[in-house]
Enzyme design. Structure first.
Site, PDB file in Angstrom:
ATOM      1  N   ASP A 109      29.882  19.516  42.390  1.00  0.00           N
ATOM      2  CA  ASP A 109      30.544  19.404  41.083  1.00  0.00           C
ATOM      3  C   ASP A 109      29.611  18.626  40.158  1.00  0.00           C
ATOM      4  OD1 ASP A 109      32.792  20.612  42.123  1.00  0.00           O
ATOM      5  OD2 ASP A 109      33.986  18.784  42.236  1.00  0.00           O
ATOM      6  N   ARG A 111      27.393  27.384  39.082  1.00  0.00           N
ATOM      7  CA  ARG A 111      28.788  27.535  38.624  1.00  0.00           C
ATOM      8  C   ARG A 111      28.801  27.064  37.168  1.00  0.00           C
ATOM      9  NH1 ARG A 111      32.450  23.102  40.854  1.00  0.00           N
ATOM     10  NH2 ARG A 111      32.865  24.402  42.659  1.00  0.00           N
TER      11      ARG A 111
END
Ligand code: FDA
Length: 282
Positions: free
Chosen positions: A110, A160
């Site tokens: 992340d 991502r």
């Protein structure tokens, strides 16, 4: 206030236990949806808490394997000790990645607030060179992301793409939503055309449709990209994309430290903020 927060947490979080995440992932798998599981935790200041995070992820990747769940994992480096020392976070991340790779899994990094961007990217690049089964989130609100995407494409990394969920200064991030969306669109196009594995992580239907058009016009195979969404958001769109034959992955967070994540989800939608204010003053 705590009643309102737990109302929101229930919508966005699988539960407090690992078992809750595994069960939620199984339910999503039954609807044809893949998952990425996140053990909630961030801004850890004590090495013992970081070590506990590592243990939890080790047992999580084992549970995924044992229960044959279609899931990979996502973590935040501040959960693994980045605020204590970058070396500690790197070593902890490597321990988890090694185990995940051994069990034929994949790990997403992340991306957190901008204070951590440089360290996160540099730890990712080092580990990705050793373990290709890793990918990283990039935020379209940051001015620097165009250059970061160029570097990641060269490194053949999976990216991502997200809009970004932290409060940032206009010195480093686009203050206007239309510019964040415009940069998302430009970066998405570059990533898809580059052949890099791209996770289009948004609930914005306009951008989802744009991705579908870029892919079909340029004959990009459907196994070169996936759509990612968060648990509790746009379920109908998730199912529709699966029916249309696209790969869809839902981010499934779990754990006892659900407050910061819930606050980010709550505040990124003005209807949520109104709901809270109305209930406080009612
Ligand atoms: P946008 O905010 O424009 O929303 C589009 C539509 O989606 C809204 O109109 C609404 O209908 C719906 N929606 C969006 N948020 C909602 C909410 N909270 N509740 C209900 N409906 C909502 N960020 C980050 O900084 N680092 C990271 O590592 C990640 N990781 C990540 C993984 C995945 C799989 C996703 C989908 C997102 C992230 N994010 C993230 C979060 C991301 O940066 C962003 O904050 C949210 O995805 C919301 O932005 P949208 O792209 O959905 O667009």
């Amino acid at each position: 206030m705590s009643r309102i927060l737990s109302y929101f947490a229930k919508r966005y979080i699988a539960g407090e236990k690992q078992e809750d995440a595994i069960n939620t992932a199984k339910e999503l798998n039954e609807r044809g949806i893949k998952t990425t599981i996140d053990n909630l935790g961030e801004d850890v200041k004590d090495a013992k808490d970081a070590a506990r995070g590592v243990e939890e992820y080790m047992s999580l990747v084992e549970a995924i394997r044992k229960d044959r769940v279609d899931a990979n994992v996502s973590f935040k480096l501040t959960h693994l000790g980045l605020d204590i020392s970058p070396l500690m976070a790197e070593e902890n991340a490597e321990t988890i990645i090694k185990k995940a790779v051994e069990l034929k899994n994949f790990v997403w990094f992340d991306m957190e607030g901008s204070k951590h961007t440089e360290n996160t990217l540099s730890i990712f690049s080092k580990l990705h060179a050793k373990y290709p089964e890793t990918g990283i989130a990039i935020q379209s609100y940051l001015y620097r992301s165009a250059a970061d995407v160029t570097k990641l494409i060269k490194e053949n990394a999976a990216v991502r793409l997200v809009k970004g969920a932290y409060k940032e200064s206009p010195d480093i991030a686009f203050p206007e939503k239309k510019d964040v969306d415009g940069n998302f669109s430009a970066l998405m196009k570059r990533l898809l055309l580059s052949g890099a594995y791209t996770a289009i992580a948004t609930h914005d239907e306009k951008l989802v449709n744009e991705a579908k058009n870029i892919a079909s016009e340029n004959k990009i195979p459907r196994d070169h990209f996936e759509f990612q969404m968060l648990l509790g958001i746009k379920r109908t769109l998730q199912s529709r994309l699966v029916e249309e034959g696209y790969k869809v992955r839902v981010y499934v967070p779990y754990g006892t430290r659900w407050l910061p994540y819930t606050m980010r989800r709550m505040t990124e939608r003005k209807e949520n903020v109104w709901f809270v204010l109305k209930n406080i003053f009612d």
